[in-house]
Scaffold this motif. Sequence first.
Motif, PDB file in Angstrom:
ATOM      1  N   ILE A   1     -53.864 -34.762  33.102  1.00 53.25           N
ATOM      2  CA  ILE A   1     -52.963 -33.717  33.598  1.00 53.25           C
ATOM      3  C   ILE A   1     -52.192 -33.083  32.448  1.00 53.25           C
ATOM      4  CG2 ILE A   1     -50.987 -33.235  35.082  1.00 53.25           C
ATOM      5  CD1 ILE A   1     -53.760 -33.736  36.511  1.00 53.25           C
ATOM      6  N   LEU A   2     -51.739 -33.882  31.498  1.00 49.87           N
ATOM      7  CA  LEU A   2     -51.039 -33.314  30.344  1.00 49.87           C
ATOM      8  C   LEU A   2     -51.948 -32.353  29.583  1.00 49.87           C
ATOM      9  CD1 LEU A   2     -49.247 -36.536  29.094  1.00 49.87           C
ATOM     10  CD2 LEU A   2     -48.146 -34.530  30.126  1.00 49.87           C
TER      11      LEU A   2
ATOM     12  N   LYS B   1     -54.436 -30.710  30.836  1.00 49.85           N
ATOM     13  CA  LYS B   1     -54.613 -29.532  31.689  1.00 49.85           C
ATOM     14  C   LYS B   1     -53.413 -28.593  31.551  1.00 49.85           C
ATOM     15  CE  LYS B   1     -55.122 -28.046  36.465  1.00 49.85           C
ATOM     16  NZ  LYS B   1     -55.091 -28.428  37.873  1.00 49.85           N
ATOM     17  N   ILE B   2     -52.216 -29.166  31.527  1.00 44.38           N
ATOM     18  CA  ILE B   2     -51.006 -28.350  31.369  1.00 44.38           C
ATOM     19  C   ILE B   2     -51.072 -27.571  30.054  1.00 44.38           C
ATOM     20  CG2 ILE B   2     -48.510 -28.441  30.967  1.00 44.38           C
ATOM     21  CD1 ILE B   2     -48.466 -30.856  32.957  1.00 44.38           C
ATOM     22  N   VAL B   3     -51.403 -28.259  28.971  1.00 42.31           N
ATOM     23  CA  VAL B   3     -51.456 -27.599  27.662  1.00 42.31           C
ATOM     24  C   VAL B   3     -52.545 -26.531  27.636  1.00 42.31           C
ATOM     25  CG1 VAL B   3     -51.982 -27.957  25.210  1.00 42.31           C
ATOM     26  CG2 VAL B   3     -50.406 -29.485  26.399  1.00 42.31           C
ATOM     27  N   ARG B   4     -53.710 -26.838  28.177  1.00 43.78           N
ATOM     28  CA  ARG B   4     -54.782 -25.850  28.201  1.00 43.78           C
ATOM     29  C   ARG B   4     -54.351 -24.615  28.991  1.00 43.78           C
ATOM     30  NH1 ARG B   4     -58.623 -28.807  31.044  1.00 43.78           N
ATOM     31  NH2 ARG B   4     -60.053 -27.055  30.927  1.00 43.78           N
ATOM     32  N   GLY B   5     -53.618 -24.832  30.082  1.00 43.84           N
ATOM     33  CA  GLY B   5     -53.100 -23.707  30.865  1.00 43.84           C
ATOM     34  C   GLY B   5     -52.067 -22.907  30.097  1.00 43.84           C
ATOM     35  N   LEU B   6     -51.211 -23.597  29.342  1.00 46.96           N
ATOM     36  CA  LEU B   6     -50.200 -22.902  28.550  1.00 46.96           C
ATOM     37  C   LEU B   6     -50.828 -22.107  27.406  1.00 46.96           C
ATOM     38  CD1 LEU B   6     -47.435 -25.652  28.480  1.00 46.96           C
ATOM     39  CD2 LEU B   6     -47.396 -23.494  29.761  1.00 46.96           C
ATOM     40  N   VAL B   7     -51.860 -22.659  26.789  1.00 46.18           N
ATOM     41  CA  VAL B   7     -52.581 -21.924  25.742  1.00 46.18           C
ATOM     42  C   VAL B   7     -53.138 -20.637  26.341  1.00 46.18           C
ATOM     43  CG1 VAL B   7     -54.625 -21.944  24.241  1.00 46.18           C
ATOM     44  CG2 VAL B   7     -53.118 -23.936  24.309  1.00 46.18           C
ATOM     45  N   HIS B   8     -53.731 -20.747  27.518  1.00 42.22           N
ATOM     46  CA  HIS B   8     -54.284 -19.576  28.206  1.00 42.22           C
ATOM     47  C   HIS B   8     -53.168 -18.587  28.588  1.00 42.22           C
ATOM     48  CE1 HIS B   8     -57.153 -17.381  30.723  1.00 42.22           C
ATOM     49  NE2 HIS B   8     -56.215 -17.354  31.654  1.00 42.22           N
TER      50      HIS B   8
ATOM     51  N   VAL C   1     -57.867 -31.379  23.021  1.00 39.64           N
ATOM     52  CA  VAL C   1     -56.436 -31.603  23.248  1.00 39.64           C
ATOM     53  C   VAL C   1     -56.158 -33.108  23.277  1.00 39.64           C
ATOM     54  CG1 VAL C   1     -54.480 -31.131  24.778  1.00 39.64           C
ATOM     55  CG2 VAL C   1     -56.377 -29.505  24.646  1.00 39.64           C
ATOM     56  N   ILE C   2     -55.159 -33.534  22.514  1.00 35.69           N
ATOM     57  CA  ILE C   2     -54.700 -34.921  22.590  1.00 35.69           C
ATOM     58  C   ILE C   2     -53.223 -34.904  22.964  1.00 35.69           C
ATOM     59  CG2 ILE C   2     -56.395 -35.847  20.957  1.00 35.69           C
ATOM     60  CD1 ILE C   2     -54.058 -35.951  18.895  1.00 35.69           C
ATOM     61  N   CYS C   3     -52.801 -35.912  23.724  1.00 37.03           N
ATOM     62  CA  CYS C   3     -51.414 -35.993  24.172  1.00 37.03           C
ATOM     63  C   CYS C   3     -50.945 -37.442  24.126  1.00 37.03           C
ATOM     64  CB  CYS C   3     -51.276 -35.494  25.615  1.00 37.03           C
ATOM     65  SG  CYS C   3     -51.776 -33.785  25.859  1.00 37.03           S
ATOM     66  N   ASP C   4     -49.669 -37.608  23.935  1.00 40.23           N
ATOM     67  CA  ASP C   4     -49.056 -38.931  23.982  1.00 40.23           C
ATOM     68  C   ASP C   4     -47.555 -38.747  24.178  1.00 40.23           C
ATOM     69  OD1 ASP C   4     -48.736 -41.673  23.967  1.00 40.23           O
ATOM     70  OD2 ASP C   4     -49.566 -41.970  21.975  1.00 40.23           O
ATOM     71  N   VAL C   5     -46.878 -39.849  24.408  1.00 39.22           N
ATOM     72  CA  VAL C   5     -45.428 -39.836  24.534  1.00 39.22           C
ATOM     73  C   VAL C   5     -44.836 -39.558  23.158  1.00 39.22           C
ATOM     74  CG1 VAL C   5     -43.407 -41.283  25.039  1.00 39.22           C
ATOM     75  CG2 VAL C   5     -45.450 -41.434  26.472  1.00 39.22           C
ATOM     76  N   MET C   6     -43.822 -38.717  23.119  1.00 38.51           N
ATOM     77  CA  MET C   6     -43.146 -38.398  21.859  1.00 38.51           C
ATOM     78  C   MET C   6     -42.250 -39.570  21.497  1.00 38.51           C
ATOM     79  SD  MET C   6     -43.056 -36.001  19.680  1.00 38.51           S
ATOM     80  CE  MET C   6     -42.110 -35.375  18.342  1.00 38.51           C
TER      81      MET C   6
ATOM     82  N   PHE D   1     -45.890 -35.094  23.296  1.00 38.14           N
ATOM     83  CA  PHE D   1     -46.391 -34.144  22.309  1.00 38.14           C
ATOM     84  C   PHE D   1     -47.886 -33.977  22.563  1.00 38.14           C
ATOM     85  CE2 PHE D   1     -47.617 -38.024  20.164  1.00 38.14           C
ATOM     86  CZ  PHE D   1     -48.828 -37.696  19.582  1.00 38.14           C
ATOM     87  N   CYS D   2     -48.361 -32.819  22.295  1.00 36.98           N
ATOM     88  CA  CYS D   2     -49.778 -32.530  22.470  1.00 36.98           C
ATOM     89  C   CYS D   2     -50.231 -31.682  21.286  1.00 36.98           C
ATOM     90  CB  CYS D   2     -50.038 -31.786  23.768  1.00 36.98           C
ATOM     91  SG  CYS D   2     -49.429 -32.659  25.232  1.00 36.98           S
ATOM     92  N   CYS D   3     -51.445 -31.895  20.891  1.00 37.64           N
ATOM     93  CA  CYS D   3     -51.986 -31.171  19.766  1.00 37.64           C
ATOM     94  C   CYS D   3     -53.341 -30.599  20.193  1.00 37.64           C
ATOM     95  CB  CYS D   3     -52.166 -32.138  18.604  1.00 37.64           C
ATOM     96  SG  CYS D   3     -52.414 -31.337  17.049  1.00 37.64           S
TER      97      CYS D   3
END
Length: 172
Positions: free
Chosen positions: A88-89, A91-98, A111-116, A165-167
């Motif tokens: 889901i994280l 997906k959120i980032v991919r949507g924000l990029v779009h 896309v990679i994500c983890d807790v900051m 954080f997501c990259c």
Amino acid sequence: MKRIKVPECLECKKIWEDAEPHFRNVMTTIWNPDQIEKDDRYEKMLRSMKKCDGKRRYDDLIQQIMPGSTPNSQDVIYPGRDPRCNLILRKIVRGLVHEHKLGTAIADDKVICDVMRFSVPDVFKHEITWHEISPDFFRYGYALIQDRGIHSFWLLKFSRHIVFFCCVSESS
């Protein structure tokens, strides 16, 4: 509250439809109710547990709870280690990029994500553009990096204390 849409195929939609309630339940469990005065997220989660798939959702949530590191510490949930939360994280980032027209049809494996776990270094703070979707619920910031194979860096802030954080990389 603005809803950001992510272009998706039917197969992906089916996967996300199962992951989204799990993500909501995990986030609600780690949410700090002292941060927001009037909030009905817990009631919504409890109502969802009474639906036909409620037992499975409850069991899925319980499996995420780990004992605290000391005898007197609280039990914890690690959303960054949960594949459905990460789905889901991403997906959120991919949507924000779009949404920000920084790219489209970004592959999930970029896309990679983890807790900051650390603060953003001061030298990078001025690079981050912040947006608020809903006060005290969700804010996000991003910086275009486009260096060393990295496309962009994202911070997703839920409530006032849950930050991921997501990259987004240039390649898989």
